[in-house]
Design an enzyme around this catalytic site. Structure first.
Site, PDB file in Angstrom:
ATOM      1  N   GLN A  30      -2.140   7.591  12.652  1.00 25.00           N
ATOM      2  CA  GLN A  30      -1.721   8.359  11.479  1.00 25.00           C
ATOM      3  C   GLN A  30      -1.229   9.741  11.870  1.00 25.00           C
ATOM      4  OE1 GLN A  30      -4.238   8.760   8.014  1.00 25.00           O
ATOM      5  NE2 GLN A  30      -4.960   6.663   8.214  1.00 25.00           N
ATOM      6  N   ASP A  85      -2.469   8.828   0.225  1.00 27.33           N
ATOM      7  CA  ASP A  85      -2.782   9.924   1.149  1.00 27.33           C
ATOM      8  C   ASP A  85      -1.794   9.974   2.303  1.00 27.33           C
ATOM      9  OD1 ASP A  85      -5.065  10.153  -0.388  1.00 27.33           O
ATOM     10  OD2 ASP A  85      -6.359   9.163   1.063  1.00 27.33           O
ATOM     11  N   HIS A 109      -9.242  12.877  -1.523  1.00 27.02           N
ATOM     12  CA  HIS A 109      -8.395  12.821  -0.332  1.00 27.02           C
ATOM     13  C   HIS A 109      -6.948  13.182  -0.676  1.00 27.02           C
ATOM     14  CE1 HIS A 109     -11.492  10.785   2.108  1.00 27.02           C
ATOM     15  NE2 HIS A 109     -10.758  11.172   3.117  1.00 27.02           N
TER      16      HIS A 109
END
Length: 340
Positions: A102, A279, A302
């Site tokens: 990520q 997110d 988040h």
């Protein structure tokens, strides 16, 4: 040197702030001073999985980092020049590979560079997306936004030994804005991988999940595969993709309760993207050439945190509107042409 200060205790105050802050710092070339890292958590400061992501990104971005050690509650991150790179890394034990990806994928791709990475660690562990989610959900969503990478799973890695391995290739990309809207398809793919567990036990759990999906008028294509790992374990991914939407939900098998820790209703009720994907799309959306729009059932901590941190560093604008379904999220990208 002027540092942009980021309060790591804002919102959910966890690892998401760390990842979003260092990613956007690298892409925008803005030095940051991240304070109060995980201040309100039972164990405050940087944990091994955060430190690993920072260390690898430090290599990729030729960055200077001050305070990068276990337990540190503040770091200064000074990004350098991102270059094409070949890397071999070992997270150790079952540190999450998907969380590291990520960080790496958007930084390298949006900076128009290339990365070849072979990495060992945990592919399917708690508090992290599974590697299948990364491969089938995140990869497809990123592709729609112009970010392209390929991923090959060599071996699964469960907690506590890890030992999983993947290869990753990230290519230069042009990020673009996109609008997601209501899911139209009722076709669903269910993928399950297991190791050192009874096949019948796994199949019994999946039958119950398939029934819930079928009762909600979904057509389920199921794939169950034995993939030996160093530890026993199993992971499950359910996802649907059409031209308007990408929705996925994943879970690990709980060996104590003998079932997957999965909230099927969240998948059934999702509108255009799932809450976890929301997110992950904030950073690329903030750098797009226009407005990225998606709908979520609720604004999670988040998501709220990621919007706050990303907008502070990139300067993007965002808005949240209440709808009959839940919430519209609009992110107006800055089209950062200074990113090289």
């Amino acid at each position: 040197m002027d540092f942009l200060k980021i309060n790591g205790g804002h919102g959910e105050g966890g690892g998401q702030i760390i990842r979003s802050a260092i990613v956007t710092s690298c892409i925008t070339k803005k030095p940051i001073h991240l304070e109060n890292i995980r201040k309100n958590r039972k164990i405050s400061g940087l944990r091994p999985q955060h430190l690993t992501a920072i260390t690898i990104l430090q290599k990729v971005a030729n960055a200077k980092v001050i305070g990068a050690e276990i337990g540190s509650t503040e770091i200064k991150f000074i990004p350098g020049t991102i270059e094409n790179l070949d890397l071999i890394e070992d997270v150790g034990t079952a540190g999450s590979i998907p969380l590291i990806l990520q960080v790496l994928v958007p930084v390298v791709a949006i900076s128009k560079k290339q990365l070849n990475l072979k990495i060992k660690g945990g592919t399917d562990v708690l508090w992290s997306p599974t590697i299948d989610y990364t491969q089938h959900v995140l990869k497809n969503a990123y592709s729609k936004m112009g970010i392209n990478f390929s991923l090959e799973l060599i071996k699964r890695g469960y907690y506590p030994k890890g030992g999983g391995e993947i290869t990753l290739k990230v290519i230069p990309s042009d990020v673009k804005s996109i609008t997601f809207s209501k899911r139209k398809t009722n076709n669903v793919k269910l993928i399950c991988s297991y190791s050192k567990l009874a096949k019948q036990e796994i199949e019994n759990g999946i039958k119950k999940i398939v029934k819930k999906l079928s009762d909600a008028n979904f057509i389920v294509n199921t794939e169950i595969k034995l993939e030996n790992a160093d530890d026993s374990g199993a992971s499950l991914l359910i996802y649907s993709i059409d031209e308007n939407s990408i929705i996925g939900i994943d879970a690990l098998y709980n060996k104590k309760t003998q079932k997957f820790d999965l909230e099927v209703e969240k998948f059934i009720q999702s509108y255009s993207i799932d809450e976890n994907l929301a997110d992950m799309l904030v950073v690329p959306a903030s750098l797009g050439s226009g407005k990225t729009i998606f709908q979520v059932k609720e604004i999670t901590k988040h998501l709220e945190t990621n919007l706050f941190v990303t907008s502070k560093i990139t300067g993007c604008k965002y808005g949240i509107g209440k709808t009959s379904y839940g919430f519209d999220v609009i992110i107006d990208g800055i089209s950062n042409t200074s990113v090289k």
